[in-house]
Write an enzyme that holds these catalytic residues in place. Structure first.
Site, short mmCIF file in Angstrom:
data_model
loop_
_atom_site.label_atom_id
_atom_site.label_comp_id
_atom_site.label_asym_id
_atom_site.label_seq_id
_atom_site.Cartn_x
_atom_site.Cartn_y
_atom_site.Cartn_z
N HIS A 80 -7.71 -3.47 -8.20
CA HIS A 80 -7.54 -2.77 -6.92
C HIS A 80 -8.90 -2.66 -6.23
CE1 HIS A 80 -4.85 -0.42 -4.38
NE2 HIS A 80 -5.77 0.52 -4.26
N ARG B 264 0.80 -1.22 0.00
CA ARG B 264 0.00 0.00 0.00
C ARG B 264 0.83 1.27 0.00
NH1 ARG B 264 -4.51 0.94 4.54
NH2 ARG B 264 -5.03 -1.18 3.91
N TYR C 39 -15.81 14.22 -14.96
CA TYR C 39 -15.57 15.38 -15.80
C TYR C 39 -14.20 15.37 -16.48
CZ TYR C 39 -19.53 17.25 -13.17
OH TYR C 39 -20.76 17.43 -12.60
#
Length: 817
Positions: free
Chosen positions: A78, A32, A122
């Site tokens: 993931h 991680r 967006y």
């Protein structure tokens, strides 16, 4: 039921928690928060790059919605929140965080002001051109693949990484027990160092630092501290200073401005501008007119506009010291090396990358060699088939089916299975003469390729040459000039107080009970001098016109020194009481201020003469009583007592070499005088030497520094006042008993409560204070000189007015021009 009970285990909480937390820690350390030393990526970053590459979302194709890539990463590789994946993707696109961004993004991808990026629905993204180098040759068995979280896909454990991404883009992260902070570097410099290390495996850090000058932050700036940098590159941990790129510009009308064009790495520009503006508003620095953020698409610019008479360099030094215009950057180069977290130096990082590239190129070469050998085998079969084409065609036509045809070719002409397969799938147009020539050319080229690839696998020099050529090609394509300037020494920032404080004349007052204030000259002149806001029992021990740039020293009877720059004293109207010293520094119940002094400069050469009631005396230099960093909250010790019943009776300051003598008087009426030179000079936390030979419980009442022509006034416990010439007490030596200064009475003998000295024929009144807080003003000129053996005359009715407790020169009203 019995079967179920057999599965129950009795374990201690410590064992369970320890084992579980160990597994959890291993997971977040390896999977991680920490980057891999080989490709410099954390797992989420690696998965994003791999998924985008597999999806064809590369630099040479159009942009795609970020949400599509995030969903792809989350669904296949993931299994965590989409926000964490998107944040990682956005960071890889931010050119103020990464020296060579790995993702290109259309739309709002955040800003150096820490503005959040637009939602992933967006924005659009694709891999950058240099990210393609991270994934090159991944399809040639160069890296190991493992099953994904649900065993439906394969994902790489590391990327081939054609360039040293760990150092190029740096890393930061926090895991269980480990944190990492690796700064970005210049790609060209790293490749030069790698090429050098490849040729000189025993090179040390100093040699490598001739190529890698230091970090190269995407935000530029100036890095100071070569010693800290070298330590960081040797050990993986070190400290350097990173400051903004600034220039002092002249403006119209004689004004100046500080122009800031580069700020330290990972500093929030908006917060930096806000902090500088708060300093302007709070007037912690005099001379700043306006702080403007003039950054636009052409680059970062912050303008700090100054007044015409402002000290531009002084203000810049203050801002560097008190804002993030200059920061301390701490290296903590931790990465996963050989499956475990390790703090690495520069050479370890570069050597690990070279070793990794050796492995990658060896695997790729082996893959290419196998492909070339297989193809050459096929080509040899096709050339042989074309040379006996008629027989081959006849054999195929005589065969029953494809399988039979292949078997017949193998049996009759000694073709291999693979060659027979290639022959039966051969298209008719390939049976031309030109194709035979093309096959022969391909065969010759394959022979050369096989020889070259075999040489790479067999000779280390050839392998090193491949690594060198690859890296030099990367440098040629992607290297850019250095952005961060390196300076050897950390510049010490000295801030003159005149930068922070306007030089202004004020009236300063310190009272016996511990109230302090400064008032404007105008406020003082507009009020009556006696209307000073103090309680009736309180009185000033210091009243003076001073500058806000001056320094105030306040001494208590309990051996504590309180320091304040005058500008930090509370500004109040003259009629107000002011602030009590205990608001910032606590005083004991029986502690009071006995003396206060102001100084224009702390470089003043001078010393304090300190005497205690139990007969100790010393001199301490002002230089030994300079304020520390914690002066606002903690008092400083200036006198150490040998007895808890002792306290300081008086302090006087001497800044010249006048022939002064020390005069002491004891409660039992003894006076002693000796040269000031006999008083030893000691440090702050000392008691001093014996001042007077005290007997039968006698104590020292006061200390005065006197000239031979001075006079003294003595007040006794019976209310008597006596004026006497200093010369009545002869100059002898320190630590003697002294001479009697009162007439000895058998019944109700007089005892000295206090005494004060003044020049002969002084016009300044003397004030006697009683236990009932009654004040008596006395003019010395109204009293005749008494002989040493007299007791003076009674001036106070102790039955009605109380016992005398002190005598002092009365503070006169200031005459302000």
């Amino acid at each position: 039921m019995a079967e179920h009970t057999q599965n129950i285990q009795e374990l201690t909480l410590e064992d369970v928690m320890g084992e579980r937390f160990g597994r959890y820690s291993k997971s977040i350390i390896q999977d991680r928060a920490l980057p891999d030393i080989r490709d410099g990526l954390k797992p989420v970053q690696r998965r994003i790059l791999y998924a985008m590459n597999k999806d064809g979302n590369t630099y040479d194709k159009g942009f795609r919605k970020s949400a599509k890539s995030v969903g792809n990463v989350m669904g296949n590789y993931h299994p965590h929140g989409d926000s964490s994946i998107y944040e990682a993707m956005v960071r890889m696109s931010q050119d103020w965080k990464l020296r060579n961004p790995l993702v290109e993004m259309h739309g709002n991808n955040g800003s150096i002001d820490a503005d959040p990026p637009a939602a992933m629905r967006y924005t659009e993204a694709r891999l950058s051109k240099i990210a393609n180098m991270m994934l090159q040759d991944i399809d040639k068995n160069t890296v190991d693949f493992v099953p994904n979280f649900d065993d439906t896909e394969q994902e790489p454990t590391v990327l081939p990484a054609r360039f040293p991404n760990l150092l190029v883009n740096g890393a930061s992260g926090i895991s269980a027990g480990y944190a990492t902070e690796i700064p970005p570097h210049n790609l060209g410099e790293l490749i030069d160092a790698l090429v050098y290390l490849l040729a000189h495996p025993n090179a040390d850090t100093t040699a490598l630092m001739t190529y890698v000058k230091g970090p190269d932050y995407p935000t530029g700036g100036i890095l100071q501290g070569l010693s800290g940098l070298k330590k960081a590159y040797e050990t993986g941990a070190g400290r350097v200073v990173l400051r903004s790129q600034t220039a002092i510009k002249s403006l119209k009308g004689g004004k100046q401005a500080i122009e800031i064009t580069e700020i330290p790495y990972e500093v929030n520009k908006a917060l930096l501008v806000k902090k500088m503006d708060e300093i302007r508003i709070a007037k912690r620095v005099e001379g700043i007119v306006e702080v403007r953020d003039e950054s636009d698409r052409s680059g970062l610019t912050i303008m700090v506009e100054l007044k015409g008479d402002a000290d531009a360099q002084g203000i810049l030094n203050y801002l560097l010291k008190n804002t993030d215009l200059q920061i301390t950057y701490n290296f903590n180069m931790v990465a996963i090396h050989n499956m475990r977290p390790e703090r690495i130096g520069l050479k370890t990082a570069l050597q690990a990358y070279i070793d990794f590239q050796r492995e990658i190129i060896t695997k790729r070469t082996r893959f290419d060699l196998d492909k070339a050998q297989q193809r050459q085998h096929i080509v040899e079969g096709l050339i042989k088939a074309l040379s006996i084409l008629d027989q081959v065609i006849a054999t195929i036509r005589a065969s029953q089916n494809r399988k039979d045809a292949k078997q017949n070719l193998v049996k009759q002409y000694d073709f291999t299975e693979a060659q027979a397969e290639a022959i039966v799938t051969l298209q008719l147009y390939r049976l031309t003469n030109t194709d035979v020539t093309e096959l022969q050319k391909e065969h010759d080229q394959l022979t050369k390729d096989i020889a070259r690839l075999s040489d790479i696998l067999a000779n280390d020099a050839s392998l090193r040459q491949v690594i060198r050529s690859q890296m030099q090609a990367i440098k040629k394509a992607f290297a850019t000039p250095r952005l961060t300037k390196i300076e050897a020494e950390i510049e010490e920032l000295k801030v003159d107080r005149t930068v922070m404080v306007a030089d202004e004349e004020v009236v300063l007052m310190v009272s016996h009970d511990g109230y302090i204030k400064r008032s404007s000259v105008r406020s003082y002149q507009a009020s009556s001098a006696d209307d000073n806001g103090l309680k009736e029992a309180d009185y000033p021990i210091l009243l003076r016109k001073v500058s806000t740039l001056d320094h105030l020293y306040m001494f208590t009877n309990r051996g504590n020194l309180i320091y304040r720059p005058v500008h930090e004293v509370a500004d109040a109207r003259w009629k107000d009481t002011g602030e009590h010293i205990s608001q910032s520094i606590g005083l004991a119940d029986d502690e009071s201020l006995i003396a206060a002094f102001t100084f224009n400069s702390l470089d003043t050469t001078g010393r304090f003469v300190i005497a205690t009631r139990m007969g100790l005396i010393k001199q301490t230099a002002l230089a030994d009583l300079l304020p520390g960093r914690t002066y606002r909250k903690h008092a400083q010790v200036y006198e150490k007592f040998k007895s808890p019943a002792d306290y300081v009776v008086n302090i006087q300051f001497v800044d010249h070499a006048a022939p002064l003598t020390v005069m002491l008087m004891s409660q039992h009426g003894l006076g002693l005088r000796y040269d000031l030179a006999e008083v030893p000079t000691n440090g702050a936390r000392t008691s001093g030497a014996k001042s007077m030979d005290l007997r039968d419980g006698d104590i020292v009442t006061n200390l005065q520094l006197v000239a031979d022509t001075d006079e003294v006034m003595i007040v006794t416990q019976r209310g008597a006042l006596k004026k006497m010439a200093v010369s009545e007490v002869p100059v002898t030596s320190r630590a003697r008993k002294g001479v009697l200064c009162l007439r000895d009475l058998k019944a109700e003998p007089h005892e000295i409560v206090d005494f004060v000295s003044f020049p002969a024929k002084s016009q300044q009144p003397v004030e006697i204070i009683t236990s009932h807080d009654i004040r008596h003003d006395i003019l010395p000129m109204d009293h005749a000189l008494n002989a040493r053996y007299s007791n003076g005359s009674f001036v106070i009715d102790i039955d009605t007015e109380g016992l005398p407790v002190a005598i002092r020169m009365k503070a006169l009203a200031l005459t302000l021009s």
